[in-house]
Design a protein around this motif. Structure first.
Motif, PDB file in Angstrom:
ATOM      1  N   ALA A  28       0.825  -1.217   0.000  1.00  0.00           N
ATOM      2  CA  ALA A  28       0.000   0.000   0.000  1.00  0.00           C
ATOM      3  C   ALA A  28       0.856   1.263   0.000  1.00  0.00           C
ATOM      4  CB  ALA A  28      -0.943  -0.014   1.207  1.00  0.00           C
ATOM      5  N   ARG A  29       1.904   1.287   0.841  1.00  0.00           N
ATOM      6  CA  ARG A  29       2.706   2.507   0.954  1.00  0.00           C
ATOM      7  C   ARG A  29       3.474   2.788  -0.336  1.00  0.00           C
ATOM      8  NH1 ARG A  29       6.311   1.170   4.182  1.00  0.00           N
ATOM      9  NH2 ARG A  29       5.603  -0.953   4.409  1.00  0.00           N
ATOM     10  N   VAL A  30       4.092   1.751  -0.887  1.00  0.00           N
ATOM     11  CA  VAL A  30       4.853   1.949  -2.135  1.00  0.00           C
ATOM     12  C   VAL A  30       3.929   2.358  -3.272  1.00  0.00           C
ATOM     13  CG1 VAL A  30       6.587   0.914  -3.659  1.00  0.00           C
ATOM     14  CG2 VAL A  30       6.249  -0.005  -1.398  1.00  0.00           C
ATOM     15  N   ILE A 100      20.931  10.346  -6.369  1.00  0.00           N
ATOM     16  CA  ILE A 100      20.628  11.435  -5.428  1.00  0.00           C
ATOM     17  C   ILE A 100      19.415  12.219  -5.922  1.00  0.00           C
ATOM     18  CG2 ILE A 100      21.512  13.649  -4.541  1.00  0.00           C
ATOM     19  CD1 ILE A 100      24.333  12.239  -4.540  1.00  0.00           C
ATOM     20  N   ASP A 101      19.362  12.451  -7.232  1.00  0.00           N
ATOM     21  CA  ASP A 101      18.234  13.159  -7.836  1.00  0.00           C
ATOM     22  C   ASP A 101      16.933  12.364  -7.645  1.00  0.00           C
ATOM     23  OD1 ASP A 101      17.111  15.262  -9.583  1.00  0.00           O
ATOM     24  OD2 ASP A 101      16.796  13.570 -10.951  1.00  0.00           O
ATOM     25  N   ALA A 102      16.988  11.051  -7.901  1.00  0.00           N
ATOM     26  CA  ALA A 102      15.797  10.207  -7.760  1.00  0.00           C
ATOM     27  C   ALA A 102      15.338  10.160  -6.302  1.00  0.00           C
ATOM     28  CB  ALA A 102      16.085   8.794  -8.271  1.00  0.00           C
ATOM     29  N   PHE A 103      16.286  10.023  -5.365  1.00  0.00           N
ATOM     30  CA  PHE A 103      15.933   9.997  -3.946  1.00  0.00           C
ATOM     31  C   PHE A 103      15.230  11.301  -3.540  1.00  0.00           C
ATOM     32  CE2 PHE A 103      19.579   6.836  -2.828  1.00  0.00           C
ATOM     33  CZ  PHE A 103      18.755   5.773  -3.137  1.00  0.00           C
ATOM     34  N   GLY A 104      15.723  12.418  -4.056  1.00  0.00           N
ATOM     35  CA  GLY A 104      15.104  13.717  -3.760  1.00  0.00           C
ATOM     36  C   GLY A 104      13.661  13.783  -4.235  1.00  0.00           C
ATOM     37  N   LYS A 105      13.404  13.233  -5.446  1.00  0.00           N
ATOM     38  CA  LYS A 105      12.043  13.229  -5.998  1.00  0.00           C
ATOM     39  C   LYS A 105      11.099  12.382  -5.134  1.00  0.00           C
ATOM     40  CE  LYS A 105      13.172  14.135 -10.834  1.00  0.00           C
ATOM     41  NZ  LYS A 105      13.731  13.521 -12.052  1.00  0.00           N
ATOM     42  N   ILE A 106      11.609  11.240  -4.648  1.00  0.00           N
ATOM     43  CA  ILE A 106      10.777  10.368  -3.807  1.00  0.00           C
ATOM     44  C   ILE A 106      10.477  11.067  -2.479  1.00  0.00           C
ATOM     45  CG2 ILE A 106      10.686   8.159  -2.575  1.00  0.00           C
ATOM     46  CD1 ILE A 106      12.759   7.180  -4.758  1.00  0.00           C
ATOM     47  N   LEU A 123      11.683   2.301  -5.718  1.00  0.00           N
ATOM     48  CA  LEU A 123      11.075   3.462  -6.386  1.00  0.00           C
ATOM     49  C   LEU A 123      12.129   4.280  -7.129  1.00  0.00           C
ATOM     50  CD1 LEU A 123       8.587   4.547  -3.581  1.00  0.00           C
ATOM     51  CD2 LEU A 123       7.941   3.854  -5.904  1.00  0.00           C
ATOM     52  N   ALA A 124      13.330   4.380  -6.562  1.00  0.00           N
ATOM     53  CA  ALA A 124      14.410   5.122  -7.236  1.00  0.00           C
ATOM     54  C   ALA A 124      14.752   4.460  -8.573  1.00  0.00           C
ATOM     55  CB  ALA A 124      15.637   5.202  -6.337  1.00  0.00           C
ATOM     56  N   ALA A 125      14.799   3.132  -8.582  1.00  0.00           N
ATOM     57  CA  ALA A 125      15.080   2.425  -9.838  1.00  0.00           C
ATOM     58  C   ALA A 125      13.986   2.711 -10.863  1.00  0.00           C
ATOM     59  CB  ALA A 125      15.189   0.923  -9.582  1.00  0.00           C
TER      60      ALA A 125
END
Length: 432
Positions: A28-30, A100-106, A123-125
């Protein structure tokens, strides 16, 4: 809002500390964060689950598709030396800046939703692969299937490589229960492939109940081979005179057959020539899966950490030809069936160098030593033809084996990923 980390290491430390539970099953969370980020793929999505053989299957798929000229994303876990190994685009690990960019978006999209380390990185992948505009994406399941973060994706082709007993506290303690968890990655009307020659009834029943298009090894696809080459036959597709996969080991034709079944199912969207298949199988590489290092004494790295994988390792060692003595560097997690692993290998190892590992849930070297002494009355602590000694780290255990092994002997490094990684790091630093 606190300031976000600027380095990958700082981000990973933050992710490890963020969520109350290291492993938190459930989608659910993802799903909520994935929807908030608008993540979706128009290219084929392949998901690979199973107890053993996932990594090999993913590597073969990736290599064949790259040979065919497609742009491919691959997500696997865990990593051996650097986190970036978990996400590859066009065969190369992604760089820190992209992560780092993907982590920031999440972080921006998740709001109040708490995510585990694995959920965050999954989610980053997805974000990195979606941004790259790829022709195919391959995701390896972390644990189980039904409740694994990867399962928020709907696979066009889902592969279950093998079903055996591992992670019982999350997945159940029988092959039937575990198979039901693995089959959770199957989808209605989509291709579902099972490479296990003896599929539990629960997997077949689930696939039929939801209306997945189930391909079973031995029924829908098969292989036949001699010493020189092998042939694959699928539902409507044959591939003949294939060379053996560059990955060594007894079960690689099963894995390769599942790969060719997947490619047959996708043939209209991702056509692949016979030459692409041949060169992909000939050049595929995968660290730590019965990886035989050049030089003497021979060193074998294998992340085998459950009885099913240990049986395969034993078979592979038997197929290697004669070595006067075999040394083992072995470290394992406490929740594994350590007795079951030892049972498959005990007659084949002369000298055991067991090791502590840098994780709280690891078994100590002393615990492994006690298990070995209990399992094999021929073992002594020192001075005989069959010994067992305990060390504080994989590097120390390996250095000891290296100091005693003759050049015609061999050293098998196996157990947890951390055992293999510790020895790889030691060898890398020794070579510089």
């Amino acid at each position: 809002m606190d300031t976000l980390p600027v380095t990958l290491d700082a981000w990973l430390a933050r992710l490890e500390a963020m969520h109350p539970k290291a492993i938190d099953m459930g989608l659910a969370r993802v799903q909520q964060v994935k929807d908030a980020m608008g993540l979706a793929f128009s290219c084929p999505v392949i998901i690979v689950g199973g107890t053993n053989g996932k990594g090999s299957t993913c590597a073969m798929l990736e290599t064949i598709l790259l040979r065919a000229g497609y742009r491919v994303g691959l997500y696997t876990s865990p990593h051996l030396l650097v986190f970036n190994e978990r996400m590859r685009i066009d065969g190369q690990p992604v760089d820190d800046a992209g992560l780092i960019d993907a982590f920031g978006k999440i972080e921006q999209a998740r709001g109040a939703v708490s995510l585990s380390y694995f959920e965050f990185t999954t989610l980053a992948a997805m974000q990195l692969f979606a941004d790259a505009g790829l022709d195919a994406v391959i995701f390896e399941v972390g644990l189980g299937g039904r409740l694994d973060a990867v399962n928020v994706l709907d696979a066009d082709v889902a592969i279950v490589t093998s079903v055996d007993i591992d992670h019982t506290e999350y997945l159940g303690d029988t092959r039937e229960k575990i198979a039901f968890e693995k089959a959770g990655i199957f989808r209605a009307g989509r291709t579902a492939i099972c490479g296990d020659p003896v599929p539990p009834a629960t997997l077949v029943e689930h696939a039929e109940k939801i209306g997945a298009d189930l391909w079973l090894f031995g029924r829908d696809f098969n292989y036949a081979g001699d010493k020189q080459q092998w042939n694959f036959s699928g539902r409507g597709n044959r591939r003949n005179a294939l060379g053996y996969p560059a990955l060594r080991g007894a079960n690689q034709l099963l894995n390769a057959s599942s790969v060719l079944a997947a490619l047959e199912a996708l043939r209209l969207r991702l056509p692949v020539s016979a030459q692409d298949v041949r060169s992909g199988l000939a050049t595929v590489e995968l660290a730590g899966r019965f990886q035989v290092l050049p030089g003497r004494p021979v060193v074998i790295l294998d992340v085998a950490h459950n009885p099913h994988a240990a049986a395969t390792l034993a078979q592979n060692l038997d197929n290697m030809g004669f070595h006067p003595y075999t040394y083992a560097v072995f470290g394992a997690m406490q929740d594994k069936d350590i007795e079951g692993v030892i049972a498959h290998l005990k007659g084949r190892i002369d000298h055991w160098c067991v090791t502590d590992l840098p994780l709280p849930r690891a078994a100590s070297g002393e615990e492994l030593k006690a298990a070995l002494l209990a399992a094999d009355s021929a073992l002594a602590e020192t001075g005989s033809e069959h010994t067992v000694q305990s060390f504080a780290s994989p590097a120390l255990a390996f250095a000891n084996a290296l100091s005693r092994a003759g050049e015609n002997d061999r050293i098998a490094v196996f157990g947890s990923f951390l055992t293999v990684a510790g020895v790889m790091e030691f060898r890398n630093s020794a070579h510089h």
